[in-house]
Enzyme design. Structure first.
Site, PDB file in Angstrom:
ATOM      1  N   SER A 150       0.880  -1.166   0.000  1.00  0.00           N
ATOM      2  CA  SER A 150       0.000   0.000   0.000  1.00  0.00           C
ATOM      3  C   SER A 150       0.920   1.220   0.000  1.00  0.00           C
ATOM      4  CB  SER A 150      -0.847  -0.016   1.275  1.00  0.00           C
ATOM      5  OG  SER A 150      -1.409   1.256   1.525  1.00  0.00           O
ATOM      6  N   TYR A 163      -1.588  -0.826  10.525  1.00  0.00           N
ATOM      7  CA  TYR A 163      -1.683  -1.066   9.084  1.00  0.00           C
ATOM      8  C   TYR A 163      -0.382  -0.623   8.401  1.00  0.00           C
ATOM      9  CZ  TYR A 163      -3.729  -1.157   4.366  1.00  0.00           C
ATOM     10  OH  TYR A 163      -3.991  -1.442   3.040  1.00  0.00           O
TER      11      TYR A 163
HETATM   12  N1  LIG Z   1      -8.703  -0.783  -1.153  1.00  0.00           N
HETATM   13  C1  LIG Z   1      -7.721   0.041  -0.858  1.00  0.00           C
HETATM   14  O1  LIG Z   1      -7.925   1.273  -0.720  1.00  0.00           O
HETATM   15  C2  LIG Z   1      -6.331  -0.501  -0.693  1.00  0.00           C
HETATM   16  C3  LIG Z   1      -5.263   0.415  -0.721  1.00  0.00           C
HETATM   17  C4  LIG Z   1      -3.980  -0.067  -0.574  1.00  0.00           C
HETATM   18  C5  LIG Z   1      -3.752  -1.411  -0.399  1.00  0.00           C
HETATM   19  N2  LIG Z   1      -4.814  -2.274  -0.357  1.00  0.00           N
HETATM   20  C6  LIG Z   1      -4.521  -3.681  -0.125  1.00  0.00           C
HETATM   21  O2  LIG Z   1      -5.116  -4.451  -1.154  1.00  0.00           O
HETATM   22  C7  LIG Z   1      -5.340  -5.778  -0.683  1.00  0.00           C
HETATM   23  C8  LIG Z   1      -6.735  -6.228  -1.073  1.00  0.00           C
HETATM   24  O3  LIG Z   1      -7.677  -5.445  -0.360  1.00  0.00           O
HETATM   25  P1  LIG Z   1      -9.057  -4.952  -0.985  1.00  0.00           P
HETATM   26  O4  LIG Z   1      -9.040  -3.478  -0.950  1.00  0.00           O
HETATM   27  O5  LIG Z   1      -9.336  -5.648  -2.242  1.00  0.00           O
HETATM   28  O6  LIG Z   1     -10.049  -5.415   0.189  1.00  0.00           O
HETATM   29  P2  LIG Z   1     -11.337  -6.360   0.200  1.00  0.00           P
HETATM   30  O7  LIG Z   1     -11.819  -6.328   1.611  1.00  0.00           O
HETATM   31  O8  LIG Z   1     -12.284  -5.958  -0.871  1.00  0.00           O
HETATM   32  O9  LIG Z   1     -10.751  -7.804  -0.166  1.00  0.00           O
HETATM   33  C9  LIG Z   1      -9.902  -8.505   0.719  1.00  0.00           C
HETATM   34  C10 LIG Z   1     -10.128 -10.008   0.565  1.00  0.00           C
HETATM   35  O10 LIG Z   1      -9.208 -10.652   1.451  1.00  0.00           O
HETATM   36  C11 LIG Z   1      -9.902 -11.713   2.122  1.00  0.00           C
HETATM   37  N3  LIG Z   1      -9.259 -12.026   3.402  1.00  0.00           N
HETATM   38  C12 LIG Z   1      -9.305 -11.319   4.564  1.00  0.00           C
HETATM   39  N4  LIG Z   1      -8.619 -11.954   5.524  1.00  0.00           N
HETATM   40  C13 LIG Z   1      -8.107 -13.073   4.954  1.00  0.00           C
HETATM   41  C14 LIG Z   1      -7.299 -14.134   5.447  1.00  0.00           C
HETATM   42  N5  LIG Z   1      -6.897 -14.184   6.730  1.00  0.00           N
HETATM   43  N6  LIG Z   1      -6.949 -15.127   4.598  1.00  0.00           N
HETATM   44  C15 LIG Z   1      -7.371 -15.103   3.295  1.00  0.00           C
HETATM   45  N7  LIG Z   1      -8.161 -14.137   2.790  1.00  0.00           N
HETATM   46  C16 LIG Z   1      -8.511 -13.133   3.617  1.00  0.00           C
HETATM   47  C17 LIG Z   1     -11.311 -11.184   2.304  1.00  0.00           C
HETATM   48  O11 LIG Z   1     -12.246 -12.231   2.540  1.00  0.00           O
HETATM   49  C18 LIG Z   1     -11.538 -10.446   0.979  1.00  0.00           C
HETATM   50  O12 LIG Z   1     -12.080 -11.315   0.012  1.00  0.00           O
HETATM   51  C19 LIG Z   1      -5.072  -5.737   0.820  1.00  0.00           C
HETATM   52  O13 LIG Z   1      -3.792  -6.257   1.093  1.00  0.00           O
HETATM   53  C20 LIG Z   1      -5.136  -4.243   1.139  1.00  0.00           C
HETATM   54  O14 LIG Z   1      -4.385  -3.917   2.293  1.00  0.00           O
HETATM   55  C21 LIG Z   1      -6.087  -1.840  -0.503  1.00  0.00           C
END
Ligand SMILES: NC(=O)c1ccc[n+]([C@@H]2O[C@H](COP(=O)([O-])OP(=O)(O)OC[C@H]3O[C@@H](n4cnc5c(N)ncnc54)[C@H](O)[C@@H]3O)[C@@H](O)[C@H]2O)c1
Length: 276
Positions: A150, A163
């Site tokens: 991130s 985080y």
């Molecule tokens: N959305 C944002 O703004 C953003 C920004 C920067 C980084 N990220 C990173 O992107 C990645 C994906 O996040 P997202 O935004 O798509 O969120 P999201 O909540 O839409 O998807 C996350 C997925 O991870 C799964 N998950 C959660 N805990 C888990 C575990 N212990 N084992 C296996 N699966 C698990 C959830 O069930 C979900 O399907 C993350 O690492 C997040 O930190 C997101």
């Protein structure tokens, strides 16, 4: 001899494992890989969500397999790594360590349980993914890794300590692995976005006082889609680039932090005092 040269497209016809593939960025990675002719093992702690992604893959003419896996659990990730090649009938060529959770709050508001939960998924999940796939990639002589960090990994925004710490760890792990694995021609890319509209706020532990702000922020970032982020990251991997920093604000924070870290720290502290 590596299967991939810099010119070859690692993301095409991949045999991939994507964690957190049941939603958001992980689902977009799975579908983009499917469109590029790949086969995808969709791992998620939420089996039903992983199965939905597999159904969507079928819709784009690709094959997927749903596997329930908690990435924070070492045994489950080991089983995933072994099971993936059996399910796909081919060694894994790409692992995307994407699963993650959101956690907000002032440092002294966070409980140790909050810290452990965030570290369990965001940091241990990526460590486990690398731990079980890197030896396989070295042994088979090919493979590639995308770790989802991130912009929080370097921006150090206030009220996101746990985080930020997990994502800084993912960035450092990816940078170190990239250097270590270069001689094995195993490509590494680390994704560092700011906000991307997904379910991360809904699924996270975000204090009520931010939920409106966070929702608004996600709406304001509607110009960034999880699909565009996944597409860009796969292209950056193909080009042999270590970093994917997809948005202009993420690039600006990166530049400020790298060129003038003290000035950046002052800017951060002052703007926080002003806005809180
Ligand atoms: N959305 C944002 O703004 C953003 C920004 C920067 C980084 N990220 C990173 O992107 C990645 C994906 O996040 P997202 O935004 O798509 O969120 P999201 O909540 O839409 O998807 C996350 C997925 O991870 C799964 N998950 C959660 N805990 C888990 C575990 N212990 N084992 C296996 N699966 C698990 C959830 O069930 C979900 O399907 C993350 O690492 C997040 O930190 C997101």
């Amino acid at each position: 001899m590596s299967l991939f040269s810099k010119k070859q497209k690692t993301s095409h016809q991949a045999y991939a494992v994507v964690t957190g593939a049941g939603s958001g960025i992980g689902r977009s990675f799975a579908l983009e890989l499917g469109k590029r002719g790949g086969t995808v093992v969709c791992a998620d702690i939420n089996q039903a969500a992983a199965e939905e992604t597999v159904a969507l893959l079928k819709g784009v003419g690709a094959t997927g397999y749903a596997v329930q896996c908690d990435v924070g659990n070492a045994e489950e990730v080991k089983a995933l790594a072994d099971q993936a090649e059996v399910l796909m009938g081919h060694p894994t060529t790409l692992v995307i360590n994407n699963a993650g959770v959101g956690l907000g709050g002032k440092f002294d508001e966070l409980t140790l349980d909050d810290w452990k939960w965030c570290m369990h998924v965001n940091l241990w999940g990526v460590i486990h993914g690398c731990h079980y796939f890197v030896p396989k990639f070295k042994a088979q002589g090919f493979g590639a890794i995308i770790n989802v960090a991130s912009a929080a990994s370097y921006a150090a925004a206030p009220e996101m300590t746990a985080y930020n710490v997990t994502k800084a760890g993912v960035l450092s792990l990816s940078e170190t692995l990239s250097a270590e694995l270069r001689k094995f021609k195993i490509k590494v890319n680390v994704l560092c976005p700011t906000l991307v509209p997904t379910n991360i706020i809904k699924n996270g532990r975000i204090p009520g006082r931010y939920s409106k702000l966070a929702d608004t922020a996600l709406t304001n970032y509607a110009f960034t889609t999880s699909d565009s982020v996944a597409n860009l990251t796969l292209n950056r991997l193909d080009s042999g680039d270590l970093y994917t920093i997809p948005q202009i604000d993420a690039k600006l924070f990166w530049l400020m932090k790298r060129t003038s870290p003290s000035l950046y720290a002052r800017f951060l502290g002052t703007s926080y005092q002003f806005f809180k």
